[in-house]
Design an enzyme around this catalytic site. Structure first.
Site, PDB file in Angstrom:
ATOM      1  CD  GLU A  10      -1.001   9.856   3.276  1.00  0.00           C
ATOM      2  OE1 GLU A  10      -1.048   9.020   2.350  1.00  0.00           O
ATOM      3  OE2 GLU A  10      -1.309   9.584   4.443  1.00  0.00           O
ATOM      4  CG  HIS A  60      -3.310  -3.502   3.168  1.00  0.00           C
ATOM      5  ND1 HIS A  60      -2.202  -3.061   3.848  1.00  0.00           N
ATOM      6  CD2 HIS A  60      -4.013  -2.398   2.845  1.00  0.00           C
ATOM      7  CE1 HIS A  60      -2.235  -1.744   3.955  1.00  0.00           C
ATOM      8  NE2 HIS A  60      -3.327  -1.315   3.346  1.00  0.00           N
ATOM      9  CB  CYS A 119      -0.992  -0.035   1.149  1.00  0.00           C
ATOM     10  SG  CYS A 119      -2.372   1.081   0.844  1.00  0.00           S
ATOM     11  CD  GLU A 124      -0.907  -6.398   4.837  1.00  0.00           C
ATOM     12  OE1 GLU A 124      -0.671  -6.618   3.628  1.00  0.00           O
ATOM     13  OE2 GLU A 124      -1.004  -5.245   5.313  1.00  0.00           O
TER      14      GLU A 124
HETATM   15  N1  GLN Z   1      -1.687   6.660   3.086  1.00  0.00           N
HETATM   16  C1  GLN Z   1      -1.852   5.936   1.863  1.00  0.00           C
HETATM   17  C2  GLN Z   1      -3.242   6.132   1.276  1.00  0.00           C
HETATM   18  O1  GLN Z   1      -4.141   6.541   1.978  1.00  0.00           O
HETATM   19  C3  GLN Z   1      -1.574   4.463   2.072  1.00  0.00           C
HETATM   20  C4  GLN Z   1      -2.549   3.795   2.967  1.00  0.00           C
HETATM   21  C5  GLN Z   1      -2.101   2.469   3.484  1.00  0.00           C
HETATM   22  O2  GLN Z   1      -0.906   2.147   3.482  1.00  0.00           O
HETATM   23  N2  GLN Z   1      -3.030   1.661   3.957  1.00  0.00           N
HETATM   24  O3  GLN Z   1      -3.457   5.886   0.133  1.00  0.00           O
END
Ligand code: GLN
Length: 597
Positions: free
Chosen positions: A451, A553, A427, A555
């Protein structure tokens, strides 16, 4: 229903109750109907699990193990977690405070216990498996505004407890399940969980003794100087539970050593349970031993007797857990990998990653040492000293939010790319791998992630269009299971052996396709994307031994029964790297993931 003989294991005891006897719809009646339509009392049995003495004794593992055990005796089982906090879900809670935010397929952001349940049940759960006080209050306040309480004053009893019962029953009815294990968060005596215990007490009254049971999980401390286990804290916590009108049917005692007869007798006498119902749960080297430990003490038989059920089949031991326990009895070559995050002090923040690695290590029969690097210490441009990664054969950049630690993460990603160390970016790790590649390979020096650089003139990662108009934080990310199209002849395809997979997401930002050509020209490709090919979801560098980033994700979907393919291939590449590191730079590894048990 799934009894071996085709019965539901309950035929002899079938005493379902006519609900209408319980209902009273007159204005002055205190009885309010909190039953979903067509709900049948007795169809589903409930086991409520409370905790005593202190938090963190392993109520979650006990609940998950009990669910696992009952499922392997042939029942249909589901599990519910009830948490006292006023957040509507875990999405707005910092993982450093409460551990990882787990995400269900339907997009529910929840407590990490739900991850344990999914792994032990090997089943996908949904929003009804997770109840917070915030969720219940939201339902009540909305209903009150719509006038649905018909002029009544809205009270904790019966309305809050009623809505809790309604949610639990909705889950039961959805299956329908034979048994639901309901874990009540916190410790008996906590103000914030009292309405859950009251709801459970009412359920015993509503549904009858043959349909509802209570297990109380407590800590039994070992007093070194006296050389004995102490029952007093357990006695006190059972008293606290009795004050709330609940007599536990079984008491599960967590301790460093197994209970002896004397302490069992004491707990039995003071807590009004038979000795057989005092279950010993000493520390073990693996949580996968707990179901067998419960079975050795006839826990399923105790439940069946109390709940008037026949066990549908003999205990069908889980092959996945057996494989794990056999693995523990052997020694293995060790591979060291590093997780570069910012919550490295609290490993619970990354608990699903650790589990996914565990599943893969057992499959590949290697030992794994996981090290942690707090990347926030590296954001000031401090060089990465070569020796901190000495002997490391794989780097994972986990998910994350915000600026802190991001630049440091980018530096470790660069290190993995340049030193050809197997890399898995999850992610945020995917997004930062794009930023690193754009800056250091494509020459886009100002490449940034909005971000942490909102006004960048080179936003290679930016807010998803649907996110731009949102004002609220909670539940507004792109969440839950979505389809990912996998491009043939890529590493991702070799791992998955499929052209389409479903993976779980939790993000607000995405790759900016304006930079796709520039990136792909330099050798990073996108091997997974949304079926309409609009959002890039997997990246890889084909000339690197193993460099994969995922916008999702992986995982979250790894299970002991079938390790997640990208994790398995990552670990396999790490093993190959460890072998080759002694002599030479590694070659591209041949991935043989994608097969299941
Ligand atoms: N902060 C990033 C986003 O919102 C990644 C989020 C995350 O790693 N779950 O896209």
């Amino acid at each position: 229903m799934n009894g071996q003989d085709g019965t539901n294991g309950m035929d002899e005891w079938d005493d379902e109750v006519d609900l209408n006897e319980h209902r009273s719809k007159t204005d002055d009646s205190e009885a309010i109907d909190f039953f979903p339509p067509n709900y049948r009392i007795g169809r589903t049995k409930y086991m409520f699990v409370t905790g005593g003495v202190m938090s963190g004794v392993g109520k979650g593992v006990f609940s998950a193990s009990l669910g696992h055990l009952l499922k392997h005796y042939g029942f249909t089982v589901s599990q519910i977690k009830m948490d006292g906090y006023l957040n509507q879900d875990a999405g707005t809670i910092n993982p450093y405070r409460h551990g990882e935010v787990f995400v269900l397929n339907d997009g529910t952001e929840c407590d990490m216990d739900l991850g344990t349940y999914e792994r032990f049940l090997d089943d996908d759960l949904n929003q009804y498996n997770y109840i917070t006080s915030g969720k219940v209050y939201r339902i009540i306040l909305d209903k009150e505004r719509r006038g649905e309480y018909l002029g009544r004053d809205v009270q904790v009893v019966p309305h809050v407890t009623g809505e809790i019962k309604y949610l639990i029953r909705t889950k039961a009815h959805e299956g329908p399940y034979d048994i639901i294990v309901v874990e009540i968060g916190g410790t008996v005596g906590d103000i914030e969980n009292i309405h859950f215990i009251e709801a459970a007490r009412e359920m015993l009254y509503d549904e009858g003794r043959d349909h509802v049971m209570f297990a109380h999980v407590t800590q039994v401390p070992y007093n070194k100087s006296a050389g004995e286990l102490k029952s007093k804290p357990t006695q006190h916590s059972v008293k606290a539970l009795l004050q709330l009108g609940v007599q536990p049917d079984i008491i599960v005692c967590r301790s460093t050593i197994p209970l002896n007869t004397k302490i069992r007798q004491k707990i039995s006498l003071y807590c009004n349970v038979s000795e057989k119902h005092v279950i010993s749960s000493p520390d073990t080297d693996s949580i996968y031993r707990v179901p067998t430990l419960l079975d050795q003490q006839h826990t399923a038989q105790i439940l069946a007797a109390n709940l008037k059920l026949n066990l549908p089949q003999r205990f069908n031991r889980s092959r996945a857990f057996d494989i794990y326990l056999n693995y523990l009895s052997r020694s293995h070559k060790t591979v060291r990998i590093v997780i570069t995050g910012k919550y490295t002090d609290l490993h619970d923040s990354y608990v699903s990653i650790l589990n996914a690695l565990d599943h893969s290590k057992v499959k590949l029969d290697v030992n794994l040492e996981t090290e942690w690097i707090d990347t926030s210490e590296y954001s000031d441009g401090r060089p990465i000293k070569d020796n901190i990664l000495d002997g490391i054969s794989g780097i994972i950049a986990p998910g994350g939010f915000g600026e802190r630690g991001a630049e440091g993460k980018i530096r470790f990603i660069q290190y993995a790319r340049e030193h050809r160390i197997p890399f898995l970016g999850l992610c945020y790790g995917f997004q930062l791998a794009v930023v690193e590649f754009a800056r250091n390979v494509c020459g886009l020096k100002n490449a940034a992630h909005t971000e942490f650089d909102e006004h960048s003139d080179m936003p290679v990662i930016y807010l998803l269009p649907e996110q731009r108009k949102l004002a609220e934080m909670g539940g507004t990310m792109r969440l839950g299971g979505h389809e990912v199209k996998i491009i043939r002849d890529t590493l991702a395809y070799k791992c998955y052996q499929a052209e389409q997979v479903t993976e779980r997401f939790r993000h607000r930002y995405e790759f900016n396709n304006d930079y796709k050509d520039a990136i792909e020209k330099q050798g990073m490709i996108f091997s997974g994307m949304t079926p309409d090919e609009e959002i890039m979801q997997i990246l890889e560098i084909p000339e690197h031994p193993y460099f994969i980033g995922t916008q999702f994700h992986p995982e979250l979907t790894s299970r002991p029964y079938h390790p997640q393919p990208l994790f398995q291939a990552f670990l396999q590449a790490a093993c190959a790297y460890a072998e080759d590191a002694k002599t030479d730079v590694p070659d591209q590894v041949t991935v043989q993931a994608g097969q299941e048990e």
